[in-house]
Scaffold this active site. Sequence first.
Site, mmCIF file in Angstrom:
data_model
loop_
_atom_site.group_PDB
_atom_site.id
_atom_site.type_symbol
_atom_site.label_atom_id
_atom_site.label_comp_id
_atom_site.label_asym_id
_atom_site.label_seq_id
_atom_site.Cartn_x
_atom_site.Cartn_y
_atom_site.Cartn_z
ATOM 1 N N ARG A 109 -3.526 -10.019 5.088
ATOM 2 C CA ARG A 109 -3.871 -10.077 3.656
ATOM 3 C C ARG A 109 -2.689 -9.558 2.845
ATOM 4 N NH1 ARG A 109 -5.868 -6.524 -0.017
ATOM 5 N NH2 ARG A 109 -7.362 -7.316 -1.545
ATOM 6 N N LYS A 133 0.820 -1.221 0.000
ATOM 7 C CA LYS A 133 0.000 0.000 0.000
ATOM 8 C C LYS A 133 0.845 1.259 0.000
ATOM 9 C CE LYS A 133 -4.367 -1.832 1.488
ATOM 10 N NZ LYS A 133 -5.388 -1.984 2.522
HETATM 11 C C1 7PJ Z 1 -8.132 -4.394 1.787
HETATM 12 C C2 7PJ Z 1 -9.158 -5.214 1.318
HETATM 13 C C3 7PJ Z 1 -7.872 -4.334 3.188
HETATM 14 C C4 7PJ Z 1 -9.664 -5.915 3.460
HETATM 15 C C5 7PJ Z 1 -8.256 -4.197 -0.345
HETATM 16 C C6 7PJ Z 1 -5.269 -3.069 -1.776
HETATM 17 C C7 7PJ Z 1 -6.611 -2.494 -1.892
HETATM 18 N N1 7PJ Z 1 -9.924 -5.966 2.144
HETATM 19 N N2 7PJ Z 1 -9.223 -5.061 -0.011
HETATM 20 N N3 7PJ Z 1 -8.675 -5.114 3.976
HETATM 21 N N4 7PJ Z 1 -7.562 -3.777 0.725
HETATM 22 N N5 7PJ Z 1 -10.397 -6.638 4.317
HETATM 23 O O1 7PJ Z 1 -5.058 -4.262 -1.560
HETATM 24 O O2 7PJ Z 1 -4.326 -2.252 -1.935
HETATM 25 O O3 7PJ Z 1 -7.003 -3.623 3.698
HETATM 26 S S1 7PJ Z 1 -7.965 -3.688 -1.987
#
Ligand code: 7PJ
Length: 278
Positions: free
Chosen positions: A256, A222
């Site tokens: 994640r 990010k």
């Molecule tokens: C997240 C997500 C996060 C959860 C994305 C990216 C943007 N779902 N989906 N938490 N980020 N739960 O991965 O840069 O931080 S998409």
Amino acid sequence: MQVLFCGRFVLPLDRPLIMGIVNVTPDSFFDGGRHNSTAAAVAHAQKLVADGADILDVGGESTRPGAPEVSVNEEIHRVVPVLEALRELGVPLSVDTRKPEVMRAALAAGVDLVNDIAALEGAGALEQVAASRVAVCLMHKQGEPRTMQEAPSYADVVTEVTDYLARRRDAALRAGIVPERILLDPGFGFGKTLEQNVAVFQAMPRMREILGFPLLVGVSRKSMLGQITERQVGERMPASVAAALLAAQAGAAVIRVHDVAETADALKIWHALRGGDA
Ligand code: 7PJ
């Protein structure tokens, strides 16, 4: 031991789980053809499982700041064939969507977890998930992805994020979703400046205490990591692994990530060397 009821699976939460990111978007695979982007996503997902992913998170809408909107139909056509192809892998499947119609299609395709950056605020989303057996991740964001980074503003970011997650947790419980099915996520980068992200990151152990539920953390590649390291997105793997380790140290239940193999190694070292039950 704490567990997560996750569709077909009961996942132990005694050590952080790695959620591997599977993007099914034409801009991540510049091929144009549906078959190719499905096949590429499936191949990527298989690699992530071999690399040590505990959960696969399949998403068809980019929610990066400034990304274009995707229609319901387009998102379903991106995500469902991939979920169907991955079901036999025997790994818990998550769908990353905020659209209730996409959730419905993903539930029909046998998804195990609904990962919603809008915390089931969409019309009918809560009821739909409650009527299933899947787990859910409720995430905080301020504003909408296209514009959320323009001027994030809080009186007290930690209190506001914690209060929001408590409200969505309670809404989920009232809808009949049992506690073992719920993950909460402070939503790094979703309507938060670097300073606000840092404040929330540092408050994670306290937030976990107050909320009483396992946390999912997404910081992989990010822009907050880019701001700190002055690296472009393709060069943020080491920063992402470092942040994942700190998230584990702060008590995150699910992390994640894009870089599953590297994160898995780092977590193995953490488990082996940290000692005690820190
Ligand atoms: C997240 C997500 C996060 C959860 C994305 C990216 C943007 N779902 N989906 N938490 N980020 N739960 O991965 O840069 O931080 S998409």
